[in-house]
Scaffold this motif. Sequence first.
Motif, mmCIF file in Angstrom:
data_model
loop_
_atom_site.group_PDB
_atom_site.id
_atom_site.type_symbol
_atom_site.label_atom_id
_atom_site.label_comp_id
_atom_site.label_asym_id
_atom_site.label_seq_id
_atom_site.Cartn_x
_atom_site.Cartn_y
_atom_site.Cartn_z
ATOM 1 N N GLY A 98 0.797 -1.213 0.000
ATOM 2 C CA GLY A 98 0.000 0.000 0.000
ATOM 3 C C GLY A 98 0.834 1.270 0.000
ATOM 4 O O GLY A 98 0.295 2.361 -0.082
ATOM 5 N N THR A 99 2.166 1.127 0.079
ATOM 6 C CA THR A 99 3.036 2.301 0.032
ATOM 7 C C THR A 99 3.690 2.384 -1.342
ATOM 8 O O THR A 99 3.833 1.375 -2.043
ATOM 9 C CB THR A 99 4.141 2.229 1.104
ATOM 10 O OG1 THR A 99 5.024 1.138 0.801
ATOM 11 C CG2 THR A 99 3.557 2.059 2.496
ATOM 12 N N ALA A 100 4.104 3.590 -1.714
ATOM 13 C CA ALA A 100 4.754 3.772 -3.016
ATOM 14 C C ALA A 100 6.055 2.977 -3.079
ATOM 15 O O ALA A 100 6.348 2.325 -4.088
ATOM 16 C CB ALA A 100 5.010 5.256 -3.262
ATOM 17 N N GLY A 101 6.834 2.992 -2.008
ATOM 18 C CA GLY A 101 8.084 2.237 -1.984
ATOM 19 C C GLY A 101 7.866 0.736 -2.057
ATOM 20 O O GLY A 101 8.604 0.023 -2.729
ATOM 21 N N ALA A 140 -8.430 15.830 -11.632
ATOM 22 C CA ALA A 140 -9.046 17.152 -11.702
ATOM 23 C C ALA A 140 -9.774 17.507 -10.403
ATOM 24 O O ALA A 140 -9.876 18.671 -10.044
ATOM 25 C CB ALA A 140 -10.012 17.215 -12.884
ATOM 26 N N ASP A 141 -10.269 16.495 -9.689
ATOM 27 C CA ASP A 141 -10.973 16.773 -8.438
ATOM 28 C C ASP A 141 -10.018 16.920 -7.250
ATOM 29 O O ASP A 141 -10.448 17.102 -6.122
ATOM 30 C CB ASP A 141 -12.007 15.688 -8.152
ATOM 31 C CG ASP A 141 -11.385 14.315 -7.994
ATOM 32 O OD1 ASP A 141 -10.142 14.192 -8.076
ATOM 33 O OD2 ASP A 141 -12.144 13.358 -7.785
ATOM 34 N N GLY A 142 -8.707 16.866 -7.500
ATOM 35 C CA GLY A 142 -7.721 17.069 -6.445
ATOM 36 C C GLY A 142 -7.312 15.806 -5.709
ATOM 37 O O GLY A 142 -6.413 15.847 -4.888
ATOM 38 N N HIS A 143 -7.954 14.679 -5.974
ATOM 39 C CA HIS A 143 -7.594 13.425 -5.315
ATOM 40 C C HIS A 143 -6.323 12.870 -5.943
ATOM 41 O O HIS A 143 -6.093 13.028 -7.137
ATOM 42 C CB HIS A 143 -8.737 12.412 -5.417
ATOM 43 C CG HIS A 143 -9.902 12.788 -4.571
ATOM 44 N ND1 HIS A 143 -10.951 13.518 -5.063
ATOM 45 C CD2 HIS A 143 -10.177 12.551 -3.264
ATOM 46 C CE1 HIS A 143 -11.836 13.714 -4.097
ATOM 47 N NE2 HIS A 143 -11.379 13.139 -2.997
ATOM 48 N N PRO A 144 -5.504 12.196 -5.164
ATOM 49 C CA PRO A 144 -4.239 11.683 -5.694
ATOM 50 C C PRO A 144 -4.450 10.578 -6.724
ATOM 51 O O PRO A 144 -5.414 9.823 -6.656
ATOM 52 C CB PRO A 144 -3.516 11.148 -4.459
ATOM 53 C CG PRO A 144 -4.554 10.965 -3.434
ATOM 54 C CD PRO A 144 -5.668 11.916 -3.750
ATOM 55 N N ALA A 171 -6.982 -0.133 -3.341
ATOM 56 C CA ALA A 171 -8.109 -0.227 -4.275
ATOM 57 C C ALA A 171 -8.772 1.114 -4.549
ATOM 58 O O ALA A 171 -9.300 1.331 -5.638
ATOM 59 C CB ALA A 171 -9.139 -1.213 -3.745
ATOM 60 N N HIS A 172 -8.748 2.038 -3.616
ATOM 61 C CA HIS A 172 -9.466 3.296 -3.776
ATOM 62 C C HIS A 172 -8.676 4.361 -4.543
ATOM 63 O O HIS A 172 -9.208 5.419 -4.838
ATOM 64 C CB HIS A 172 -9.861 3.851 -2.401
ATOM 65 C CG HIS A 172 -8.688 4.299 -1.593
ATOM 66 N ND1 HIS A 172 -7.857 3.408 -0.951
ATOM 67 C CD2 HIS A 172 -8.196 5.536 -1.341
ATOM 68 C CE1 HIS A 172 -6.901 4.077 -0.324
ATOM 69 N NE2 HIS A 172 -7.077 5.368 -0.550
#
Length: 182
Positions: A98-101, A140-144, A171-172
């Motif tokens: 769940g982390t980028a790394g 566009a809605d600012g979510h990552p 998942a989200h």
Amino acid sequence: MRGGVEGLASPYPIGGLLPAVYQEDEFAQRFTAGLDDVLAPVISTLDCLEHYLDPALAPDDFLPWLAGWLGVELGGHLGPDRRRLLLAAAGDLYRRRGTAGGLRDHLELAFGGRAEVGDGTAVTVRTAPSTAAGTEGAAADGHPVLTVRITPGVAVDPAVVERFVAAAKPAHVPHTVEVRAG
């Protein structure tokens, strides 16, 4: 899965464990010898069980079972050596899931080469409200938005990488995948 092994002798022949009257009976000895042939691989597997649970030592045909037990997805593109690396690192990968790394390391283990994962969570400061569309790493809605760029060490179908990222990321979080030529 596991099968019979030609010429493997049982360390505990059943015929030798029978009462003396049956040890002299030729039919009883032939019958139990057949059972010994069936049980010898089972006994051998149980005697070496710790080696079957070690990714570095397990037989190649046992790796998919071990992967299923650990919950690791082994795609058809992986060779035995890469499968072993992925299984050996499964504990660390799940700890960092769940982390980028963690996703970057998972991708690099699964496909070789180099992976870049941008998680789109950079903090920006604005003095006035903005109506502009999102920047890279944000919708566009600012979510990552998770941005994945990978230069695999092996030839791989981009759809395989897409499915892999979709299964390994939260998942989200929406994502984009770019597979670069090596």
